[in-house]
Write an enzyme that holds these catalytic residues in place. Structure first.
Site, PDB file in Angstrom:
ATOM      1  N   HIS A 180      36.826  35.273  32.655  1.00  0.00           N
ATOM      2  CA  HIS A 180      37.560  34.351  31.784  1.00  0.00           C
ATOM      3  C   HIS A 180      38.480  35.186  30.902  1.00  0.00           C
ATOM      4  O   HIS A 180      38.098  36.260  30.440  1.00  0.00           O
ATOM      5  CB  HIS A 180      36.588  33.555  30.907  1.00  0.00           C
ATOM      6  CG  HIS A 180      37.250  32.771  29.824  1.00  0.00           C
ATOM      7  ND1 HIS A 180      37.875  31.560  30.062  1.00  0.00           N
ATOM      8  CD2 HIS A 180      37.395  33.024  28.495  1.00  0.00           C
ATOM      9  CE1 HIS A 180      38.366  31.096  28.923  1.00  0.00           C
ATOM     10  NE2 HIS A 180      38.091  31.964  27.951  1.00  0.00           N
ATOM     11  N   ARG A 213      42.613  30.711  20.767  1.00  0.00           N
ATOM     12  CA  ARG A 213      43.338  29.821  19.852  1.00  0.00           C
ATOM     13  C   ARG A 213      43.369  28.405  20.431  1.00  0.00           C
ATOM     14  O   ARG A 213      43.012  28.184  21.585  1.00  0.00           O
ATOM     15  CB  ARG A 213      44.751  30.363  19.615  1.00  0.00           C
ATOM     16  CG  ARG A 213      44.720  31.773  19.046  1.00  0.00           C
ATOM     17  CD  ARG A 213      46.088  32.436  19.044  1.00  0.00           C
ATOM     18  NE  ARG A 213      46.967  31.901  18.030  1.00  0.00           N
ATOM     19  CZ  ARG A 213      48.169  32.405  17.745  1.00  0.00           C
ATOM     20  NH1 ARG A 213      48.618  33.471  18.409  1.00  0.00           N
ATOM     21  NH2 ARG A 213      48.912  31.866  16.824  1.00  0.00           N
ATOM     22  N   SER A 252      47.161  27.858  22.457  1.00  0.00           N
ATOM     23  CA  SER A 252      46.047  28.196  23.335  1.00  0.00           C
ATOM     24  C   SER A 252      46.558  28.731  24.672  1.00  0.00           C
ATOM     25  O   SER A 252      47.437  28.139  25.304  1.00  0.00           O
ATOM     26  CB  SER A 252      45.177  26.963  23.579  1.00  0.00           C
ATOM     27  OG  SER A 252      44.180  27.232  24.534  1.00  0.00           O
ATOM     28  N   SER A 281      41.255  34.538  27.596  1.00  0.00           N
ATOM     29  CA  SER A 281      41.901  33.601  26.673  1.00  0.00           C
ATOM     30  C   SER A 281      42.242  34.327  25.383  1.00  0.00           C
ATOM     31  O   SER A 281      41.811  35.457  25.145  1.00  0.00           O
ATOM     32  CB  SER A 281      40.994  32.401  26.376  1.00  0.00           C
ATOM     33  OG  SER A 281      39.874  32.806  25.605  1.00  0.00           O
ATOM     34  N   ASP A 309      48.103  22.894  29.547  1.00  0.00           N
ATOM     35  CA  ASP A 309      48.201  23.735  28.352  1.00  0.00           C
ATOM     36  C   ASP A 309      48.928  25.050  28.622  1.00  0.00           C
ATOM     37  O   ASP A 309      49.439  25.687  27.693  1.00  0.00           O
ATOM     38  CB  ASP A 309      46.802  24.053  27.807  1.00  0.00           C
ATOM     39  CG  ASP A 309      46.102  22.817  27.249  1.00  0.00           C
ATOM     40  OD1 ASP A 309      46.814  21.887  26.821  1.00  0.00           O
ATOM     41  OD2 ASP A 309      44.868  22.779  27.274  1.00  0.00           O
TER      42      ASP A 309
END
Length: 273
Positions: free
Chosen positions: A136, A141, A146, A138, A179
């Site tokens: 993962h 945020r 994000s 990221s 997103d």
């Protein structure tokens, strides 16, 4: 839809499992290459670098510090069925606007994962690691800031000579396109790496090429030269050049060209990928 990306790696793992693993005695020697490391060890390069852009004016806001912390934990002292060793991994990469007035962090990327690693020897006694991982990544945020994606990755890394280590890695990306519109186009589906020992124990050079999904656009190239000032210590002075996309997740659609200088702590042995 991902089968066409998965098929080459199924073939690679099938070949290594059926024709390129040599006699049982050598398999034990290959496993020893992982077991001689501490169970908790350096994963990717750990570094602290400062630098300036090459494709825009140098200002207090465009110069920065980039640093990375990366480690792995081997979970067992004996291989699982099939000769695989399980690992937990974590990498954190930060971009610090240290020259700006309030010295904010512009971005921090978090990259945890799990992996199973199969050490073996290719013909000619070339130590090789085959790895399957789920990761993962990221920036932690929310809302419009994000950035996040997941990957199922497959890799082979081999020490093809006393001076050359090469690797190839591919992944199936899982991206929320609502997103992160177009993120897959920039992170692509794979990367290739190489390390050359210019002067073993003192000088080395690294290259990491990531291919975006576009024909000639997107992707990135990171090259660096490393010098070890003290032969018995495990840190280097590093000059690094990055050009391309997705150096950080927040501005993955922006083309960057950064030259940085600093110090690096490398894995003591060949990294798993």
């Amino acid at each position: 839809m991902y089968f066409k990306y998965l098929l080459p790696f199924i073939i690679l793992f099938s070949i290594t499992a059926n024709s390129q693993i040599v006699e049982e005695k050598k398999n034990f020697r290959a496993a020893d290459s992982l077991l001689k490391e501490h169970s908790f060890s350096v994963h990717r390069d750990n570094y602290f670098l400062t630098g300036v852009p090459l494709n825009e004016p140098i200002t207090r806001n465009s110069a920065d510090v980039k640093y990375q912390i990366s480690f792995k934990q081997r979970l067992t002292g004996k291989p699982w069925v099939g000769g695989f060793f399980p690992y937990l991994m974590y990498t954190q990469k930060a971009f610090w606007d240290i020259y700006a007035s309030s010295k904010p962090f512009s971005e921090i990327n978090f990259n945890p994962g799990v992996a199973i690693v199969r050490p073996f020897y290719l013909k000619g006694g070339r130590l090789t690691y085959a790895t399957i991982s789920f990761e993962h990544e990221s920036n932690g945020r929310d809302s419009i800031y994000s950035r996040t994606w997941n990957m199922l990755a497959f890799s082979l890394k081999s020490q093809i000579s006393p001076r050359w280590t090469v690797g190839i890695r591919g992944w199936i990306p899982f991206v929320d396109n609502e997103d992160n519109p177009g993120l897959t186009k920039y992170v692509g589906y794979g990367e290739a790496s190489a390390t050359y020992q210019i002067k073993p124990g003192r000088w080395s050079a690294d290259v990491l090429f990531r291919k975006g999904s576009g024909l000639i656009n997107y992707g990135s190239l990171q090259t660096q030269v490393n010098w070890k000032p003290y032969k018995n210590e495990n840190y280097y002075i590093t000059l690094q050049w990055f050009v391309g996309y997705t150096e950080s997740l927040i501005d993955y659609q922006e083309h960057k060209s950064m030259l940085r200088l600093g110090f690096t702590i490398k894995p003591e042995n060949m990294g798993i990928f």
